[in-house]
Design a protein around this motif. Structure first.
Motif, PDB file in Angstrom:
ATOM      1  N   SER A 253       0.813  -1.218   0.000  1.00 50.30           N
ATOM      2  CA  SER A 253       0.000   0.000   0.000  1.00 50.30           C
ATOM      3  C   SER A 253       0.844   1.265   0.000  1.00 50.30           C
ATOM      4  O   SER A 253       0.356   2.339  -0.351  1.00 50.30           O
ATOM      5  CB  SER A 253      -0.934   0.002   1.215  1.00 50.30           C
ATOM      6  N   SER A 254       2.135   1.160   0.374  1.00 56.74           N
ATOM      7  CA  SER A 254       3.005   2.332   0.430  1.00 56.74           C
ATOM      8  C   SER A 254       4.105   2.308  -0.626  1.00 56.74           C
ATOM      9  O   SER A 254       4.533   3.359  -1.106  1.00 56.74           O
ATOM     10  CB  SER A 254       3.654   2.435   1.816  1.00 56.74           C
ATOM     11  N   ALA A 255       4.585   1.122  -0.973  1.00 52.34           N
ATOM     12  CA  ALA A 255       5.701   1.010  -1.914  1.00 52.34           C
ATOM     13  C   ALA A 255       5.774  -0.416  -2.426  1.00 52.34           C
ATOM     14  O   ALA A 255       5.058  -1.317  -1.967  1.00 52.34           O
ATOM     15  CB  ALA A 255       7.020   1.410  -1.236  1.00 52.34           C
ATOM     16  N   GLY A 256       6.647  -0.600  -3.401  1.00 49.88           N
ATOM     17  CA  GLY A 256       6.875  -1.925  -3.957  1.00 49.88           C
ATOM     18  C   GLY A 256       8.349  -2.275  -3.935  1.00 49.88           C
ATOM     19  O   GLY A 256       9.218  -1.400  -3.759  1.00 49.88           O
ATOM     20  N   PHE A 257       8.639  -3.553  -4.109  1.00 48.39           N
ATOM     21  CA  PHE A 257      10.018  -4.052  -4.144  1.00 48.39           C
ATOM     22  C   PHE A 257      10.152  -4.964  -5.345  1.00 48.39           C
ATOM     23  O   PHE A 257       9.323  -5.855  -5.553  1.00 48.39           O
ATOM     24  CB  PHE A 257      10.346  -4.809  -2.861  1.00 48.39           C
ATOM     25  N   VAL A 258      11.191  -4.742  -6.154  1.00 47.75           N
ATOM     26  CA  VAL A 258      11.462  -5.575  -7.316  1.00 47.75           C
ATOM     27  C   VAL A 258      12.910  -6.035  -7.268  1.00 47.75           C
ATOM     28  O   VAL A 258      13.815  -5.233  -7.037  1.00 47.75           O
ATOM     29  CB  VAL A 258      11.200  -4.804  -8.634  1.00 47.75           C
ATOM     30  N   LYS A 259      13.106  -7.325  -7.475  1.00 51.13           N
ATOM     31  CA  LYS A 259      14.460  -7.903  -7.424  1.00 51.13           C
ATOM     32  C   LYS A 259      14.631  -8.879  -8.571  1.00 51.13           C
ATOM     33  O   LYS A 259      13.819  -9.796  -8.746  1.00 51.13           O
ATOM     34  CB  LYS A 259      14.670  -8.628  -6.087  1.00 51.13           C
ATOM     35  N   TYR A 260      15.679  -8.681  -9.357  1.00 51.21           N
ATOM     36  CA  TYR A 260      16.007  -9.577 -10.463  1.00 51.21           C
ATOM     37  C   TYR A 260      17.175 -10.476 -10.083  1.00 51.21           C
ATOM     38  O   TYR A 260      17.971 -10.150  -9.197  1.00 51.21           O
ATOM     39  CB  TYR A 260      16.378  -8.774 -11.717  1.00 51.21           C
ATOM     40  N   GLY A 261      17.287 -11.586 -10.798  1.00 45.39           N
ATOM     41  CA  GLY A 261      18.451 -12.455 -10.642  1.00 45.39           C
ATOM     42  C   GLY A 261      18.300 -13.473  -9.533  1.00 45.39           C
ATOM     43  O   GLY A 261      17.518 -13.310  -8.609  1.00 45.39           O
ATOM     44  N   GLU A 266      24.021 -21.254  -5.318  1.00 39.85           N
ATOM     45  CA  GLU A 266      24.005 -22.485  -6.109  1.00 39.85           C
ATOM     46  C   GLU A 266      25.109 -22.463  -7.162  1.00 39.85           C
ATOM     47  O   GLU A 266      25.829 -23.453  -7.342  1.00 39.85           O
ATOM     48  CB  GLU A 266      22.656 -22.695  -6.777  1.00 39.85           C
ATOM     49  N   ALA A 267      25.242 -21.342  -7.863  1.00 38.60           N
ATOM     50  CA  ALA A 267      26.289 -21.253  -8.884  1.00 38.60           C
ATOM     51  C   ALA A 267      27.669 -21.431  -8.265  1.00 38.60           C
ATOM     52  O   ALA A 267      28.539 -22.106  -8.838  1.00 38.60           O
ATOM     53  CB  ALA A 267      26.198 -19.905  -9.603  1.00 38.60           C
ATOM     54  N   ALA A 268      27.890 -20.847  -7.094  1.00 38.16           N
ATOM     55  CA  ALA A 268      29.182 -20.987  -6.426  1.00 38.16           C
ATOM     56  C   ALA A 268      29.452 -22.440  -6.056  1.00 38.16           C
ATOM     57  O   ALA A 268      30.564 -22.953  -6.261  1.00 38.16           O
ATOM     58  CB  ALA A 268      29.220 -20.101  -5.183  1.00 38.16           C
ATOM     59  N   GLU A 279      36.276 -16.199   3.648  1.00 33.02           N
ATOM     60  CA  GLU A 279      35.862 -15.553   2.411  1.00 33.02           C
ATOM     61  C   GLU A 279      34.385 -15.178   2.493  1.00 33.02           C
ATOM     62  O   GLU A 279      33.584 -15.885   3.103  1.00 33.02           O
ATOM     63  CB  GLU A 279      36.076 -16.496   1.216  1.00 33.02           C
ATOM     64  N   PRO A 280      33.994 -14.059   1.858  1.00 31.06           N
ATOM     65  CA  PRO A 280      32.565 -13.706   1.819  1.00 31.06           C
ATOM     66  C   PRO A 280      31.765 -14.816   1.134  1.00 31.06           C
ATOM     67  O   PRO A 280      32.251 -15.457   0.196  1.00 31.06           O
ATOM     68  CB  PRO A 280      32.542 -12.416   0.997  1.00 31.06           C
ATOM     69  N   TRP A 281      30.551 -15.010   1.572  1.00 36.55           N
ATOM     70  CA  TRP A 281      29.703 -16.067   0.998  1.00 36.55           C
ATOM     71  C   TRP A 281      28.299 -15.503   0.773  1.00 36.55           C
ATOM     72  O   TRP A 281      27.762 -14.786   1.599  1.00 36.55           O
ATOM     73  CB  TRP A 281      29.634 -17.271   1.928  1.00 36.55           C
ATOM     74  N   GLY A 282      27.743 -15.839  -0.382  1.00 33.04           N
ATOM     75  CA  GLY A 282      26.374 -15.432  -0.668  1.00 33.04           C
ATOM     76  C   GLY A 282      26.210 -13.955  -0.960  1.00 33.04           C
ATOM     77  O   GLY A 282      25.093 -13.427  -0.884  1.00 33.04           O
ATOM     78  N   VAL A 283      27.296 -13.273  -1.303  1.00 31.68           N
ATOM     79  CA  VAL A 283      27.266 -11.830  -1.538  1.00 31.68           C
ATOM     80  C   VAL A 283      27.145 -11.559  -3.032  1.00 31.68           C
ATOM     81  O   VAL A 283      27.785 -12.227  -3.850  1.00 31.68           O
ATOM     82  CB  VAL A 283      28.534 -11.162  -0.975  1.00 31.68           C
ATOM     83  N   GLU A 284      26.331 -10.582  -3.412  1.00 37.35           N
ATOM     84  CA  GLU A 284      26.201 -10.229  -4.811  1.00 37.35           C
ATOM     85  C   GLU A 284      26.594  -8.760  -5.024  1.00 37.35           C
ATOM     86  O   GLU A 284      26.559  -7.952  -4.091  1.00 37.35           O
ATOM     87  CB  GLU A 284      24.781 -10.467  -5.306  1.00 37.35           C
ATOM     88  N   PRO A 285      26.962  -8.395  -6.253  1.00 39.30           N
ATOM     89  CA  PRO A 285      27.382  -7.011  -6.527  1.00 39.30           C
ATOM     90  C   PRO A 285      26.218  -6.035  -6.439  1.00 39.30           C
ATOM     91  O   PRO A 285      25.042  -6.412  -6.562  1.00 39.30           O
ATOM     92  CB  PRO A 285      27.929  -7.087  -7.959  1.00 39.30           C
TER      93      PRO A 285
END
Length: 361
Positions: A253-261, A266-268, A279-285
């Motif tokens: 009702s106030s805003a929306g959230f959109v996330k791609y990718g 799993e790829a790692a 090492e960092p894990w599960g981090v994306e750019p």
């Protein structure tokens, strides 16, 4: 098999295909307090692969029956879907705690029977719903807790792929006994996430199609859930999507959230990378962060970027180890899995009969 002495809880893993080799074995091996002791596979190539990846001290067995008197502390079942119930039943009757890869069973009734057996024996029974620890899901949970979106009205979740040629195998078999197809594969993830976020389902409508030439099981499926709290979830799973949509689109009702990718874990893991404290894990750019806002598409710069919470698959087995040592509920219960199976069964009926299915709370 003779039981070696170890300092951790000893785990037997049934199955060393995609689920066993890419997800379970690496995550078990990376968890403090757990030791990957035995892998069950009758395939000589997979036996050699398991030893190469986890050392010559790893024991291999040809059948699950070899695990039941081996002094193990946990059995993990990552074999084909149709084997989940019989192997889990045998392990629980042998007095062993059990983790089962999703889906726990083919029906909600079977899942609840397993839950009752585990409770009767006082044993842990949990389902590996790793997508609860995807980076985008953790980010959305935190965003919803902050209340920035207001009252959520619609939740869209897509797990889409472009695989125009079927790969074959049991996952794409049209034999109902195999419990294949995307409804029970990727559908197990998106339904579980929707129920965790927005609570029980009241009504279910679904469309399931077999699009690709030569395919036997559903490969393009849509599920609509009306939740008891009023949120409507629109869930898409497909192997035939030439242009991928957003992973999440949440409208409030106030805003929306959109996330791609997709979450990068799993790829790692497929690339042979392993979770490590060093090492960092599960981090994306930053370029992959989702956006929060209103009135304009994120594709044209609308909204503000929201930093993605790192994904954390290791948290699942860390919670399993804690539950085994200290007691208490596992991170995913069999009853939660049964509730998701209620929805999947309703979706299958809806798609077959062209009706909306009401669920009892």
């Amino acid at each position: 098999m003779n039981a070696p002495q170890t300092d951790g809880l000893r785990v037997g893993l049934v199955g060393y295909g995609l689920a066993g080799s890419v997800f379970h074995a690496p995550l078990i091996a990376a968890t403090d307090g757990l030791v990957l002791d035995t892998v069950v596979t009758s395939n000589p190539e997979r036996q050699a692969q398991a030893r190469a990846e986890h050392g010559d001290s790893l024991r291999v067995a040809d059948s699950p029956e070899e695990l039941y008197d081996a002094g193990l502390d946990l059995v993990v079942i990552a074999s084909p879907n149709k084997t989940h119930v019989p192997i889990a039943t045998a392990a629980l009757k042998a007095g062993l705690p059990v983790v089962v890869d999703k889906p726990l069973a083919g029906t909600a009734a079977e899942a609840r029977d397993l839950a009752a057996l585990a409770e009767e024996r006082g044993l842990l029974l949990s389902v590996f719903q790793n997508r609860r620890w995807d980076n985008d899901f953790l980010t959305l949970q935190a965003l919803l807790a902050d209340g920035e979106l207001g009252e959520v009205q619609r939740f869209e979740s897509r797990f889409e792929r472009w695989r125009p040629q079927p790969k074959g195998g049991w996952r794409e078999s049209g034999d109902p006994s195999e419990i294949g197809g995307l409804l029970y594969d990727l559908g197990s993830h998106v339904v579980d996430q929707a129920l965790v976020l927005f609570g029980p389902a009241l009504r279910v409508y679904a469309e399931a199609d077999v699009r690709r030439p030569g395919a036997e099981a559903d490969d393009d499926t849509f599920i609509a859930i009306t939740h008891a709290g009023g949120v409507r979830s629109h869930l898409y799973v497909s192997a035939t999507t030439a242009q991928l949509g957003p992973r999440f689109r949440v409208l409030g009702s106030s805003a929306g959230f959109v996330k791609y990718g997709l979450d990068p874990q799993e790829a790692a893991l497929r690339e042979g990378k392993r979770p490590s404290a060093d090492e960092p894990w599960g981090v994306e750019p930053e370029s992959m962060w989702g956006r929060v806002g209103s009135g304009e598409s994120p594709q044209t710069g609308g909204g503000r970027p929201l930093e993605t919470v790192p994904g954390d698959y290791p948290a699942y087995y860390a919670a399993i180890a804690k539950a085994l040592r200290e007691g208490g509920e596992p991170p995913v219960t069999a009853h939660e899995a049964a509730a998701a199976l209620d929805v999947l069964e309703a979706a299958r009926r809806s798609a077959r009969e062209g009706v909306t299915v009401e669920l009892a709370l």
